[in-house]
Design a protein around this motif. Structure first.
Motif, short mmCIF file in Angstrom:
data_model
loop_
_atom_site.label_atom_id
_atom_site.label_comp_id
_atom_site.label_asym_id
_atom_site.label_seq_id
_atom_site.Cartn_x
_atom_site.Cartn_y
_atom_site.Cartn_z
N ILE A 60 0.74 -1.17 -0.20
CA ILE A 60 -0.04 0.17 0.00
C ILE A 60 1.13 1.02 -0.13
O ILE A 60 0.60 2.11 -0.81
N THR A 61 1.88 1.17 0.90
CA THR A 61 2.94 2.27 0.86
C THR A 61 3.52 2.52 -0.30
O THR A 61 3.54 3.57 -0.87
N THR A 62 4.12 1.44 -1.10
CA THR A 62 4.94 1.71 -2.21
C THR A 62 4.12 2.14 -3.32
O THR A 62 4.32 2.92 -4.01
N ARG A 63 2.74 1.77 -3.56
CA ARG A 63 1.81 1.92 -4.60
C ARG A 63 1.47 3.41 -4.28
O ARG A 63 1.20 4.22 -5.36
N SER A 64 1.24 3.81 -3.01
CA SER A 64 0.92 5.30 -2.88
C SER A 64 1.94 6.18 -3.24
O SER A 64 1.57 7.33 -3.83
N ARG A 65 3.34 5.79 -2.94
CA ARG A 65 4.22 7.00 -3.37
C ARG A 65 4.37 6.93 -4.98
O ARG A 65 4.70 7.99 -5.41
N ALA A 66 4.11 5.67 -5.47
CA ALA A 66 4.19 5.74 -6.94
C ALA A 66 3.21 6.52 -7.42
O ALA A 66 3.48 7.33 -8.60
N ASP A 67 2.06 6.55 -6.96
CA ASP A 67 0.78 7.04 -7.61
C ASP A 67 0.96 8.73 -7.30
O ASP A 67 0.71 9.49 -8.35
N PHE A 68 1.75 8.95 -6.13
CA PHE A 68 2.06 10.63 -6.02
C PHE A 68 2.74 11.07 -7.12
O PHE A 68 2.88 12.16 -7.40
N ILE A 69 3.87 10.23 -7.09
CA ILE A 69 4.94 10.61 -8.01
C ILE A 69 4.41 10.84 -9.57
O ILE A 69 4.56 11.70 -10.28
N ALA A 70 3.56 9.96 -10.08
CA ALA A 70 3.01 9.83 -11.15
C ALA A 70 2.16 11.11 -11.52
O ALA A 70 1.73 11.59 -12.57
N ALA A 71 1.35 11.67 -10.21
CA ALA A 71 0.72 12.58 -10.41
C ALA A 71 1.17 13.93 -10.76
O ALA A 71 0.65 14.98 -11.10
N GLN A 72 2.67 13.86 -10.31
CA GLN A 72 3.27 15.07 -10.92
C GLN A 72 2.77 16.50 -10.08
O GLN A 72 2.68 17.57 -10.57
N LEU A 73 2.60 16.24 -8.78
CA LEU A 73 2.08 17.27 -8.08
C LEU A 73 3.35 18.00 -7.29
O LEU A 73 4.30 17.45 -6.93
N THR A 74 3.54 19.44 -7.75
CA THR A 74 4.93 19.99 -7.35
C THR A 74 4.63 21.17 -6.31
O THR A 74 3.46 22.02 -6.59
N THR A 75 5.55 21.48 -5.53
CA THR A 75 5.48 22.66 -5.01
C THR A 75 6.64 23.52 -5.23
O THR A 75 6.95 24.62 -4.69
N ALA A 76 7.33 23.36 -6.42
CA ALA A 76 8.31 24.31 -7.14
C ALA A 76 7.52 25.67 -7.80
O ALA A 76 6.47 25.65 -8.32
#
Length: 195
Positions: A60-76
């Motif tokens: 669940i943790t690994t999939r959540s992190r991968a999904d977040f990266i794929a979403a490309q949400l950035t704070t830059a």
């Protein structure tokens, strides 16, 4: 099938079993039956129920992190609260549409593991990243980003639970109404916290 693939298959079946039949249904024998494996196969790969649950938490943790990266949400750069609300709403809507069984199993296990500090803590942190939330609020110029991040994660947890098991469970993810509901809620939140 490789050992890694077999282990992943068993873990995914365990998540589905918890989501459809409850935590008490999770046994090695039930997994062997569900996957049509020879008796003892699940226990060969995961000797104890705890080892199996640890693997579920990791999945669940690994999939959540991968999904977040794929979403490309950035704070830059400067943070646009409305665009950020839309981006996070889209990510949450996809989570609700694609990972319903993960959400159900996670919540069932969180309650079941209240007395197991290590696994409970890992599972409680498996869906949302406090560090990413702090980065977002720092980029928004919020003075106490740690408190803001904790509050925001609590909001997200409540929103997700409401959508898969609460009063808005009938609002189907992947629809314009679903995305609108999530976006509106998050837009109001971000506008309010920014003042």
């Amino acid at each position: 099938m490789s050992t890694t693939d077999r282990r992943a298959l068993i873990v995914d079946a365990a998540i589905d079993l918890i989501a459809t039949q409850g935590i008490r249904a999770l046994t090695h024998r039930a997994l062997d039956t569900a996957l049509d494996l020879p008796a003892g196969s699940a226990s060969y790969y995961f000797r104890t129920k705890r080892a199996l649950i640890e693997a579920i938490v990791d999945r669940i943790t690994t999939r959540s992190r991968a999904d977040f990266i794929a979403a490309q949400l950035t704070t830059a750069g400067p943070v646009d609260p409305d665009a950020t609300a839309r981006g996070i709403a889209t990510w949450l809507d996809r989570l609700l549409a694609e990972r319903r069984n993960h959400l159900i199993a996670r919540h069932a296990l969180i309650l079941d593991l209240l007395s197991d500090t290590e696994l409970h803590t890992s599972l409680a942190r498996s869906l949302f990243s406090a560090e990413r939330a702090r980065e977002l609020f720092r980029a928004m110029g919020i003075p106490d980003s740690t408190t803001a991040a904790a509050d925001f994660i609590a909001l997200l947890e409540g929103v997700v639970f409401d959508r898969f098991a609460g009063s808005r469970a009938k609002l189907a993810p992947g629809t314009p109404d679903s995305l609108r509901q999530l976006t509106t809620l998050l837009t109001i939140y971000f506008r309010g916290i920014g003042t």
